[in-house]
Motif scaffolding. Structure first.
Motif, mmCIF file in Angstrom:
data_model
loop_
_atom_site.group_PDB
_atom_site.id
_atom_site.type_symbol
_atom_site.label_atom_id
_atom_site.label_comp_id
_atom_site.label_asym_id
_atom_site.label_seq_id
_atom_site.Cartn_x
_atom_site.Cartn_y
_atom_site.Cartn_z
ATOM 1 N N LYS A 43 0.839 -1.191 0.000
ATOM 2 C CA LYS A 43 0.000 0.000 0.000
ATOM 3 C C LYS A 43 0.878 1.246 0.000
ATOM 4 O O LYS A 43 2.022 1.234 0.424
ATOM 5 C CB LYS A 43 -0.919 -0.010 1.223
ATOM 6 N N GLU A 44 0.274 2.326 -0.470
ATOM 7 C CA GLU A 44 0.961 3.611 -0.527
ATOM 8 C C GLU A 44 0.246 4.590 0.384
ATOM 9 O O GLU A 44 -0.966 4.752 0.304
ATOM 10 C CB GLU A 44 0.959 4.115 -1.967
ATOM 11 N N SER A 45 0.994 5.246 1.255
ATOM 12 C CA SER A 45 0.372 6.193 2.168
ATOM 13 C C SER A 45 0.064 7.492 1.439
ATOM 14 O O SER A 45 0.627 7.799 0.379
ATOM 15 C CB SER A 45 1.302 6.467 3.347
ATOM 16 N N ASP A 46 -0.836 8.279 2.024
ATOM 17 C CA ASP A 46 -1.222 9.549 1.412
ATOM 18 C C ASP A 46 -0.031 10.483 1.260
ATOM 19 O O ASP A 46 0.123 11.157 0.242
ATOM 20 C CB ASP A 46 -2.303 10.228 2.256
ATOM 21 N N ILE A 47 0.834 10.506 2.262
ATOM 22 C CA ILE A 47 1.935 11.473 2.227
ATOM 23 C C ILE A 47 2.955 11.111 1.150
ATOM 24 O O ILE A 47 3.511 11.993 0.479
ATOM 25 C CB ILE A 47 2.604 11.589 3.623
ATOM 26 N N ILE A 48 3.191 9.816 0.929
ATOM 27 C CA ILE A 48 4.114 9.416 -0.128
ATOM 28 C C ILE A 48 3.509 9.719 -1.496
ATOM 29 O O ILE A 48 4.190 10.211 -2.409
ATOM 30 C CB ILE A 48 4.460 7.913 -0.007
ATOM 31 N N ARG A 49 2.226 9.465 -1.645
ATOM 32 C CA ARG A 49 1.559 9.801 -2.898
ATOM 33 C C ARG A 49 1.615 11.307 -3.146
ATOM 34 O O ARG A 49 1.860 11.749 -4.276
ATOM 35 C CB ARG A 49 0.108 9.318 -2.861
ATOM 36 N N ASP A 50 1.443 12.097 -2.098
ATOM 37 C CA ASP A 50 1.521 13.553 -2.237
ATOM 38 C C ASP A 50 2.922 13.988 -2.662
ATOM 39 O O ASP A 50 3.085 14.855 -3.525
ATOM 40 C CB ASP A 50 1.146 14.240 -0.924
ATOM 41 N N LEU A 51 3.956 13.391 -2.048
ATOM 42 C CA LEU A 51 5.333 13.762 -2.381
ATOM 43 C C LEU A 51 5.656 13.418 -3.839
ATOM 44 O O LEU A 51 6.336 14.188 -4.535
ATOM 45 C CB LEU A 51 6.318 13.049 -1.445
ATOM 46 N N LYS A 52 5.152 12.293 -4.315
ATOM 47 C CA LYS A 52 5.368 11.925 -5.710
ATOM 48 C C LYS A 52 4.713 12.935 -6.650
ATOM 49 O O LYS A 52 5.297 13.322 -7.677
ATOM 50 C CB LYS A 52 4.831 10.513 -5.963
ATOM 51 N N LEU A 53 3.522 13.388 -6.302
ATOM 52 C CA LEU A 53 2.837 14.385 -7.124
ATOM 53 C C LEU A 53 3.528 15.741 -7.057
ATOM 54 O O LEU A 53 3.608 16.468 -8.055
ATOM 55 C CB LEU A 53 1.381 14.522 -6.678
ATOM 56 N N LEU A 54 4.056 16.082 -5.876
ATOM 57 C CA LEU A 54 4.698 17.386 -5.705
ATOM 58 C C LEU A 54 6.023 17.476 -6.459
ATOM 59 O O LEU A 54 6.536 18.585 -6.663
ATOM 60 C CB LEU A 54 4.917 17.667 -4.216
ATOM 61 N N CYS A 55 6.587 16.352 -6.869
ATOM 62 C CA CYS A 55 7.790 16.390 -7.711
ATOM 63 C C CYS A 55 7.508 17.060 -9.052
ATOM 64 O O CYS A 55 8.435 17.476 -9.747
ATOM 65 C CB CYS A 55 8.319 14.975 -7.943
ATOM 66 N N ARG A 56 6.237 17.171 -9.410
ATOM 67 C CA ARG A 56 5.837 17.803 -10.667
ATOM 68 C C ARG A 56 5.426 19.264 -10.462
ATOM 69 O O ARG A 56 5.014 19.933 -11.413
ATOM 70 C CB ARG A 56 4.660 17.042 -11.291
ATOM 71 N N ASP A 57 5.515 19.761 -9.237
ATOM 72 C CA ASP A 57 5.041 21.103 -8.884
ATOM 73 C C ASP A 57 6.031 22.167 -9.339
ATOM 74 O O ASP A 57 7.038 21.877 -9.994
ATOM 75 C CB ASP A 57 4.811 21.162 -7.369
ATOM 76 N N GLN A 58 5.767 23.399 -8.955
ATOM 77 C CA GLN A 58 6.682 24.496 -9.269
ATOM 78 C C GLN A 58 8.014 24.292 -8.550
ATOM 79 O O GLN A 58 8.136 23.445 -7.663
ATOM 80 C CB GLN A 58 6.054 25.831 -8.878
ATOM 81 N N LEU A 59 9.020 25.074 -8.917
ATOM 82 C CA LEU A 59 10.406 24.798 -8.554
ATOM 83 C C LEU A 59 10.638 24.591 -7.063
ATOM 84 O O LEU A 59 11.199 23.573 -6.648
ATOM 85 C CB LEU A 59 11.315 25.924 -9.068
ATOM 86 N N SER A 60 10.249 25.539 -6.219
ATOM 87 C CA SER A 60 10.564 25.447 -4.801
ATOM 88 C C SER A 60 9.907 24.230 -4.152
ATOM 89 O O SER A 60 10.514 23.554 -3.308
ATOM 90 C CB SER A 60 10.133 26.729 -4.075
ATOM 91 N N VAL A 61 8.682 23.920 -4.550
ATOM 92 C CA VAL A 61 7.971 22.773 -3.994
ATOM 93 C C VAL A 61 8.574 21.472 -4.515
ATOM 94 O O VAL A 61 8.844 20.540 -3.745
ATOM 95 C CB VAL A 61 6.469 22.845 -4.338
ATOM 96 N N ALA A 62 8.807 21.395 -5.834
ATOM 97 C CA ALA A 62 9.351 20.176 -6.431
ATOM 98 C C ALA A 62 10.742 19.869 -5.888
ATOM 99 O O ALA A 62 11.085 18.701 -5.645
ATOM 100 C CB ALA A 62 9.396 20.311 -7.951
ATOM 101 N N HIS A 63 11.532 20.906 -5.674
ATOM 102 C CA HIS A 63 12.883 20.711 -5.128
ATOM 103 C C HIS A 63 12.822 20.006 -3.771
ATOM 104 O O HIS A 63 13.542 19.027 -3.529
ATOM 105 C CB HIS A 63 13.576 22.068 -5.009
ATOM 106 N N ASP A 64 11.973 20.477 -2.887
ATOM 107 C CA ASP A 64 11.866 19.870 -1.557
ATOM 108 C C ASP A 64 11.225 18.489 -1.616
ATOM 109 O O ASP A 64 11.555 17.611 -0.818
ATOM 110 C CB ASP A 64 11.059 20.782 -0.629
ATOM 111 N N ALA A 65 10.313 18.277 -2.566
ATOM 112 C CA ALA A 65 9.687 16.964 -2.702
ATOM 113 C C ALA A 65 10.711 15.931 -3.153
ATOM 114 O O ALA A 65 10.758 14.806 -2.619
ATOM 115 C CB ALA A 65 8.532 17.034 -3.690
#
Length: 435
Positions: A54-76
């Motif tokens: 299973k995949e937790s919500d927070i890991i799924r969120d971090l995977k999606l945030l890798c596609r976000d804008q620069l500052s967010v994707a960098h930290d993800a």
């Protein structure tokens, strides 16, 4: 504190990017190994057993945030790099759809965070699950002469990697990802050659792909890929055939320790494929075949690139000079040896493995290996490396058996051990650190 951190998790999905960034920046320190509240990222995860991971919500969120804008994707990306040492995350981070994004992102020269993505892929391929997926992975690309590198990886599109403008109208087609990764790795090494950022084709050197290749070649399928002739241009099936390993060997003298170490380990791992020794050692002027493939391609000529890091400024008499490969003759007085002892040991182990056929031993005798390693031994300060050099000299200079014997690779005799993932050493630049 634990409860307060958990309250931040829903904000990773907030519509406001500033809110997402603040929430992630407060969670990021807890991704480090040994952090007091690191367990919040593993809640709900499970590994093994009969049930599907299973995949937790927070890991799924971090995977999606890798596609976000620069500052967010960098930290993800940083968070996933730090967390990827856990076996609990092997399955969710090795999911094919996520790996397709990671690989597509890395090979796109416009990707701003390709270095972090390649670091994450390096960590993931330490597991056999991710390795087996990468070795068979196809990604959708659009081909076009007007596109950078003549293709566009469709799934690389995200907040830190803009699509081409205008967007190509051609239909996408699936392509084998690994040859594209090799070409991106080669292209990344050319960054330091241009001081003008506007003239650089790629935004990152992606040196950690060397570690990916080292990890992949611990498996027979990985070694078969690098020792099977393929078109030198993956986009053109009619281009000249070349062994993929031949594209990597030039980096044994690269300035970056991670790149040098990963390439050294890749060569060593390929040397465990005994039927590939002739192709590995033969010069480019000689066509060679690696069974079971019947396809010929120019030899890889790996020997000069194994000996150069072991060579110093020593002068040899003319008879010895004539035995050396051309690139090792008359080296300048400023020539230095590989500074990392683990990489030096890896090169000696590769030479040992390449001694396990009579043809390989004869080839090394005729091309000055003894002369180079003798000088290396005189200057070596690490006992283990000295012992391996002595074993190598025994094989090269010793008497050959009078009868035909089985020359399969004996790991105990060679002292080279089993195929190993990325070279690690005490040099902190050569270790995938948490960030």
């Amino acid at each position: 504190m634990d409860a307060q951190l958990r309250e931040l998790i829903p904000f990773l999905r907030d519509k406001n990017p500033q809110v997402r960034q603040i929430a992630l920046s407060n969670l990021l320190p807890q991704t480090l190994k040994g952090a007091a509240h690191r367990d919040i990222f593993f809640t709900g995860l499970q590994a093994g057993g009969l049930q599907k991971s299973k995949e937790s919500d927070i890991i799924r969120d971090l995977k999606l945030l890798c596609r976000d804008q620069l500052s967010v994707a960098h930290d993800a990306f940083r968070a996933l790099v730090n967390l990827s040492d856990s076996p609990l995350l092997v399955a969710p981070l090795s999911e094919p759809s996520f790996l397709i994004f990671i690989v597509s992102y890395i090979i796109n020269p416009q990707s701003i965070l390709a270095e972090l993505a390649s670091m994450l892929l390096s960590n993931l391929t330490a597991s056999s699950v991710a390795c087996s997926t990468i070795l068979t992975l196809n990604i959708p690309v659009i081909l076009g002469a007007n596109l950078t590198n003549s293709f566009y990886a469709v799934h690389s599109r995200c907040g830190t990697c803009d699509p081409p403008v205008p967007y190509p109208s051609e239909k996408s087609q699936d392509m084998f990802a690994l040859p594209l990764l090799v070409d991106a790795f080669v292209q990344g090494a050319q960054l330091h050659e241009s001081d003008d950022p506007s003239k650089r084709v790629r935004k990152g050197e992606i040196n950690f792909l060397a570690s990916v290749f080292a990890n992949l070649t611990t498996a027979p399928a990985g070694r078969n890929f690098f020792l099977t002739p393929r078109p030198s241009n993956p986009l053109r099936s009619d281009s000249a055939l070349e062994y993929p390993l031949a594209k990597l060997i030039t980096f044994t003298e690269h300035k970056d320790t991670i790149r040098r170490g990963g390439v050294a380990s890749t060569i060593k791992n390929c040397a465990f494929h005994a039927s590939g020794h002739k192709a590995m050692l033969s010069p480019e002027s000689v066509k060679a075949v690696v069974p079971p493939s019947g396809t010929e391609a120019p030899g890889i000529d790996v020997l000069p690139f194994l000996l150069l890091p072991l060579a110093g400024p020593e002068e040899f008499d003319l008879d010895d000079q004539d035995k050396l490969p051309e690139s090792l003759q008359f080296l300048p007085p400023t020539k230095t040896r590989e500074p990392d002892p683990v990489i030096r040991l890896t090169h000696v182990e590769s030479l040992l493995l390449l001694c396990h056929t009579r043809w390989g031993r004869d080839y090394q005798r005729a091309h000055g290996v003894y002369q180079i390693v003798r000088a290396t031994h005189e200057n070596e300060t690490v006992d283990k490396i000295s012992e391996h050099i002595e074993r190598l000299v025994t094989l090269i200079q010793g008497d050959e058996p009078s009868e035909n014997v089985d020359e399969g690779i004996d790991e105990a005799q060679s002292g080279a051990g089993a195929p190993a993932p990325t070279t690690h050493s005490d040099d902190e630049d050569n270790i995938i650190e948490e960030i």
